[in-house]
Design an enzyme around this catalytic site. Structure first.
Site, PDB file in Angstrom:
ATOM      1  N   HIS A 168       0.834  -1.214   0.000  1.00 18.55           N
ATOM      2  CA  HIS A 168       0.000   0.000   0.000  1.00 18.55           C
ATOM      3  C   HIS A 168       0.864   1.257   0.000  1.00 18.55           C
ATOM      4  CE1 HIS A 168      -2.507  -2.814   2.711  1.00 18.55           C
ATOM      5  NE2 HIS A 168      -3.078  -2.839   1.523  1.00 18.55           N
ATOM      6  N   HIS A 183       1.367   4.665   1.924  1.00 18.04           N
ATOM      7  CA  HIS A 183       1.034   5.286   3.204  1.00 18.04           C
ATOM      8  C   HIS A 183       1.283   6.793   3.128  1.00 18.04           C
ATOM      9  CE1 HIS A 183       0.423   1.663   5.941  1.00 18.04           C
ATOM     10  NE2 HIS A 183       0.588   1.163   4.727  1.00 18.04           N
ATOM     11  N   HIS A 240      -2.803   4.604   5.686  1.00 17.57           N
ATOM     12  CA  HIS A 240      -2.908   4.619   4.224  1.00 17.57           C
ATOM     13  C   HIS A 240      -3.125   6.056   3.748  1.00 17.57           C
ATOM     14  CE1 HIS A 240      -4.262   0.194   3.436  1.00 17.57           C
ATOM     15  NE2 HIS A 240      -3.189   0.279   4.189  1.00 17.57           N
ATOM     16  N   HIS A 267     -10.993   1.656   2.749  1.00 10.83           N
ATOM     17  CA  HIS A 267     -10.166   0.630   2.134  1.00 10.83           C
ATOM     18  C   HIS A 267     -11.115  -0.421   1.529  1.00 10.83           C
ATOM     19  CE1 HIS A 267      -6.685  -1.954   1.672  1.00 10.83           C
ATOM     20  NE2 HIS A 267      -7.388  -2.941   2.164  1.00 10.83           N
ATOM     21  N   HIS A 311      -8.525   3.320  -1.515  1.00 11.38           N
ATOM     22  CA  HIS A 311      -7.474   4.343  -1.464  1.00 11.38           C
ATOM     23  C   HIS A 311      -6.646   4.267  -2.749  1.00 11.38           C
ATOM     24  CE1 HIS A 311      -7.794   3.198   3.039  1.00 11.38           C
ATOM     25  NE2 HIS A 311      -8.643   4.166   2.773  1.00 11.38           N
ATOM     26  N   ASP A 333      -3.962   1.470  -2.800  1.00 13.35           N
ATOM     27  CA  ASP A 333      -4.324   0.104  -2.392  1.00 13.35           C
ATOM     28  C   ASP A 333      -3.987  -0.844  -3.543  1.00 13.35           C
ATOM     29  OD1 ASP A 333      -5.196   0.881   0.077  1.00 13.35           O
ATOM     30  OD2 ASP A 333      -7.328   0.894  -0.443  1.00 13.35           O
ATOM     31  N   HIS A 351       3.632  -5.353   3.536  1.00 16.84           N
ATOM     32  CA  HIS A 351       3.133  -5.910   4.796  1.00 16.84           C
ATOM     33  C   HIS A 351       3.452  -7.390   4.961  1.00 16.84           C
ATOM     34  CE1 HIS A 351       0.802  -2.377   6.162  1.00 16.84           C
ATOM     35  NE2 HIS A 351       0.785  -2.096   4.872  1.00 16.84           N
ATOM     36  N   ARG A 411       4.488  -4.136   9.294  1.00 20.81           N
ATOM     37  CA  ARG A 411       5.128  -3.497   8.146  1.00 20.81           C
ATOM     38  C   ARG A 411       6.544  -4.050   8.031  1.00 20.81           C
ATOM     39  NH1 ARG A 411       2.825   2.693   9.259  1.00 20.81           N
ATOM     40  NH2 ARG A 411       0.656   2.016   9.457  1.00 20.81           N
TER      41      ARG A 411
END
Ligand SMILES: *[C@@H]1O[C@H](CO)[C@@H](O)[C@H](O)[C@H]1NC(C)=O
Length: 232
Positions: free
Chosen positions: A109, A111, A126, A134, A137, A140, A176, A199
Site C-alpha cells: 500500500h 502510506h 494509508h 479501504h 485508497h 491500495d 506488509h 510493516r
C-alpha cells in the site's frame, strides 16, 4: 500558472452545489483541479515537444523497527504515468522472503508520510486524500504472491498518480507481513488497512528518469519470451 490554478480553485469552490455531501464535493473539486492540472502540464510538455511520461522509483528497505528474525525484504517499486492524470503502471521487484513463505500473499500500500525516522511505523496510515474506505485508497495495490523468495510483478490500471494535487511522490510504499482482506474482514480495521499486519519493509517514492523503467520493461519482454519458449 499558479495564479490560474488558484483562480480556478476559487471558482470551483464557489460553484460547488450546497446539496452535495462533503465527500462528493471533495471528489468533484479533485476532478476539476486534476483536469486543469492535466491541461496545463500537457500543454507545457507539448510545447517542448517532449514525452509527457512521468517516472518514479521507490528503493525498498527492511523496516528499521522490525525484529531481526522477520524477513529482510529489499528491492524496488517503479512507477510510470504515460501522461499526467492517466492511470499508473508499476513494476514490483522484491526479494528476501524465506523458503517457507513460498506462495504466501503480501499486501502493498501507499502510506501517507515519506517519514522513515521510526522505520515503516512513522509512515502513518494509508494515504487517503478523498476520505474513502479501504480498499478504495489510491495506493491500495492489493496482494502479491511470493515465488522463490521474491515478488516480481507488472501491474497496470493503478489509480494512484505521480502528478497533480494527490500525487504519491514523497509518500511511502509499505510491504506488509500479511494478506490484505480487501475490506471483507468484518471489522473496522478491515476498512482502514485490510488487516494486512506488520510493516516488513518500505520506501519513499521519488521522481526519476526513464532509464530504470526501460530496463524493467526489457526484463519483462525477456521473461515473456522465455515463458513462450517453455509453453511452446
Ligand atoms: C514455489 O512455488 C511455486 C509454485 O507456486 C513452485 O513452482 C516453485 O518451485 C516453489 N519454489 C520453492 C523454492 O519451493
Amino acid at each position: 500558472m499558479l495564479a490560474l490554478l488558484c483562480a480556478s480553485l476559487f471558482l470551483v469552490a464557489c460553484a460547488s452545489d450546497a446539496s452535495l455531501s462533503t465527500e462528493e464535493q471533495i471528489r468533484d473539486m479533485h476532478a476539476k483541479v486534476t483536469e486543469i492540472w492535466q491541461e496545463v502540464t500537457g500543454r507545457r510538455a507539448a510545447d517542448r515537444g517532449q514525452d509527457a511520461a512521468l517516472h518514479a522509483i521507490c528503493q525498498v528497505r527492511p523496516s528499521a523497527s522490525l525484529d531481526a528474525e522477520k524477513p529482510q525484504v529489499t528491492g524496488f517499486v517503479l512507477f510510470r504515468q504515460p501522461v499526467p492524470g492517466a492511470q499508473l503502471e508499476a513494476f514490483f521487484n522484491l526479494e528476501g522472503f524465506p523458503p517457507e513463505a513460498n506462495g504466501t500473499k503480501h499486501a502493498i500500500h501507499v502510506h501517507q508520510f515519506g517519514d522513515l525516522s521510526q522505520g515503516c511505523e512513522s509512515t502513518g496510515p494509508h494515504y487517503n486524500p478523498l476520505a474513502v474506505q479501504h480498499p478504495q485508497h489510491p495506493g491500495d495495490f492489493g496482494n502479491f504472491a511470493v515465488r522463490d523468495g521474491g515478488i516480481w510483478k507488472y501491474r497496470s490500471g493503478l489509480v494512484a498518480s505521480l502528478s497533480g494535487p494527490h500525487s504519491i511522490v514523497g509518500r511511502a510504499v509499505v510491504v506488509h507481513e500479511g494478506e490484505d482482506d480487501l475490506g471483507r474482514g468484518g471489522n473496522a480495521a478491515s476498512l482502514e488497512n485490510g488487516n494486512a499486519g506488520r510493516r516488513l519493509a518500505c520506501c519513499v517514492v521519488g521522481l526519476c528518469g526513464p532509464a530504470p523503467w526501460a530496463r524493467q520493461a526489457q526484463e519483462r519482454r525477456k521473461r515473456r519470451r522465455e515463458n513462450e519458449c517453455k509453453t511452446a
